[in-house]
Design an enzyme around this catalytic site. Structure first.
Site, mmCIF file in Angstrom:
data_model
loop_
_atom_site.group_PDB
_atom_site.id
_atom_site.type_symbol
_atom_site.label_atom_id
_atom_site.label_comp_id
_atom_site.label_asym_id
_atom_site.label_seq_id
_atom_site.Cartn_x
_atom_site.Cartn_y
_atom_site.Cartn_z
ATOM 1 N N LYS A 90 0.847 -1.198 0.000
ATOM 2 C CA LYS A 90 0.000 0.000 0.000
ATOM 3 C C LYS A 90 0.884 1.251 0.000
ATOM 4 O O LYS A 90 2.078 1.160 0.264
ATOM 5 C CB LYS A 90 -0.915 -0.004 1.231
HETATM 6 C C1 LIG Z 1 -5.608 -4.267 1.042
HETATM 7 C C2 LIG Z 1 -7.037 -3.965 1.076
HETATM 8 C C3 LIG Z 1 -7.847 -4.258 2.190
HETATM 9 C C4 LIG Z 1 -7.388 -5.109 3.331
HETATM 10 O O1 LIG Z 1 -6.227 -4.717 3.962
HETATM 11 P P1 LIG Z 1 -5.338 -5.808 4.731
HETATM 12 O O2 LIG Z 1 -4.401 -4.961 5.528
HETATM 13 O O3 LIG Z 1 -4.642 -6.636 3.710
HETATM 14 O O4 LIG Z 1 -6.234 -6.610 5.588
HETATM 15 C C5 LIG Z 1 -9.150 -3.810 2.188
HETATM 16 N N1 LIG Z 1 -9.666 -3.139 1.149
HETATM 17 C C6 LIG Z 1 -8.940 -2.852 0.051
HETATM 18 C C7 LIG Z 1 -9.571 -2.085 -1.064
HETATM 19 C C8 LIG Z 1 -7.603 -3.279 -0.034
HETATM 20 O O5 LIG Z 1 -6.906 -3.009 -1.135
#
Ligand SMILES: *Cc1c(COP(=O)(O)O)cnc(C)c1O
Length: 378
Positions: free
Chosen positions: A189
């Site tokens: 991210k």
């Molecule tokens: C990555 C992601 C999540 C979940 O995050 P995690 O930290 O992997 O649990 C939720 N929504 C979206 C749109 C994502 O890209």
């Protein structure tokens, strides 16, 4: 044989640029003996709250947990409906299902790949409790229009900011517009750590308090359990790393914006592909640079899949986010959606291709990507 491989994301490259700071931050925690909670976590929560502009920030184990905690804190459960997009990662709706509520989908817009805000009102029923806009790929949803609808119908808004840390709608940071903002610090991210992590932001002190209780086994006071909770912590080492990385986030997001501009220039005018665009009023932070490859094949294999293979032969690794819309997933057969229910989404699932995108990709690598793409369509 490809001379060099261009990965979709290169986390080592980023680490090398800030390794001294990251190593020091990690070692400090390891040497302190305080591995859960403590000042480091509190300080990061305060810094992220300040960054986002919200009054409260609560760290947790993941973006998925952040969504779950938000839904629980808003008392959403059995019999309730939550409106969202079918073109997102499963975590967005998995958590809705886990609290016992029902995800209700609306189609997306082709130009932003975000939920079509204009389709929300038709999906509202007396059971609707909340809307979850997902700022997909770092592109903000039109929050002005969405908040108007939410206010008119008295609905909660939970922003899924997993891919949009630092993105803005007009002057406001995503995560500080709805009632609750949910963040993920998964390594890829925009603000990613060296493991799992997440956070919830809100301006409502009651929501913040409830989230703190639920994430700590349902206890406001240790060993006194008032509701059914979970264990969801942002651990101290991750918080220490995130504190370092947060200070670079704006710079990295700027780099991502420059990279997107360069892709726009390099890829302009190729027939058969649609380039992503920043929505007017939005500040896009480009977690992904996702093109649409129009399908010209009549067989099983789409033009997109064919192009993806060709790129791979040239050492360029692209990704498909997401190949199967949520309303057509096996887990959601019980919701009763048929193929064709959301045509824009279904078409996008066959056409999306995310090109290599990370703050430190070089102009030469981008040119290599563009060259291979042009060559395919020549
Ligand atoms: C990555 C992601 C999540 C979940 O995050 P995690 O930290 O992997 O649990 C939720 N929504 C979206 C749109 C994502 O890209």
């Amino acid at each position: 044989m490809p001379v060099n491989t261009i990965p979709p994301v290169d986390l080592v490259r980023q680490y090398k640029l800030i390794s001294e700071e990251v190593d020091r931050a990690v070692l400090e925690v390891v040497r302190s003996g305080r591995y859960i909670g403590g000042e480091v976590v509190k300080d990061f929560e305060e810094q992220l709250a300040k960054y986002v502009g919200s009054a409260h920030c609560i760290g947790c184990n993941s973006g998925t947990d952040a969504l779950y905690l938000a839904l629980r804190a808003l008392n959403i459960g059995a019999g309730d409906e939550v409106i969202t997009t079918p073109f997102t990662f499963i975590a967005t709706t998995e958590t809705v299902s886990l609290v016992g509520a029902k995800p209700v989908f609306v189609d997306i817009e082709r130009d932003t790949l975000n939920m079509d805000v204009g389709a929300i009102e038709a999906a509202i029923t007396p059971q609707t409790k909340a809307i979850i806009p997902v700022h997909l790929f770092g592109q903000p949803v039109n929050m002005a229009r969405l908040m108007d609808i939410a206010q008119k119908h008295n609905l909660y808004v939970i922003e899924d900011c997993a891919q949009s840390t630092g993105a803005k709608w007009e002057e406001d940071l995503t995560g500080n517009i709805g009632h609750v903002g949910c963040f993920s610090f998964f390594p890829t991210k925009n603000l990613g750590t060296c493991g799992d992590g997440g956070a919830v932001t809100t301006n409502d002190p009651a929501i913040a308090e409830t989230i703190k209780v639920i994430k700590e086994h349902g206890s406001a006071q240790r060993y006194y359990h008032d509701v059914v909770g979970i264990n969801s912590r942002l651990d101290s080492i991750q918080a220490a790393i995130l504190r370092v990385k947060l200070s670079y986030l704006d710079q990295w997001n700027k780099q991502r914006r420059e990279i997107s501009q360069r892709y726009h220039q390099l890829l302009a005018g190729i027939p058969g592909i649609q380039l992503p665009q920043e929505i007017k009023g939005g500040y896009h932070v480009w977690n992904q640079y996702t093109i649409l490859v129009k399908n010209h094949n009549n067989n099983e294999k789409t033009t997109r899949d064919d192009l993806r293979e060709k790129l791979q032969e040239n050492g360029i690794i692209s990704m498909i986010y997401y190949p199967i819309p949520l309303h057509l997933q096996k887990v959601y057969h019980n919701l009763g959606y048929q193929k064709g229910a959301f045509s824009v989404t279904e078409e996008a699932a066959n056409e999306v291709l995310s090109l290599p995108m990370f703050p430190d990709i070089s102009p030469e690598e981008q040119e290599q990507v563009a060259y291979a793409l042009r060559d395919y369509f020549a």
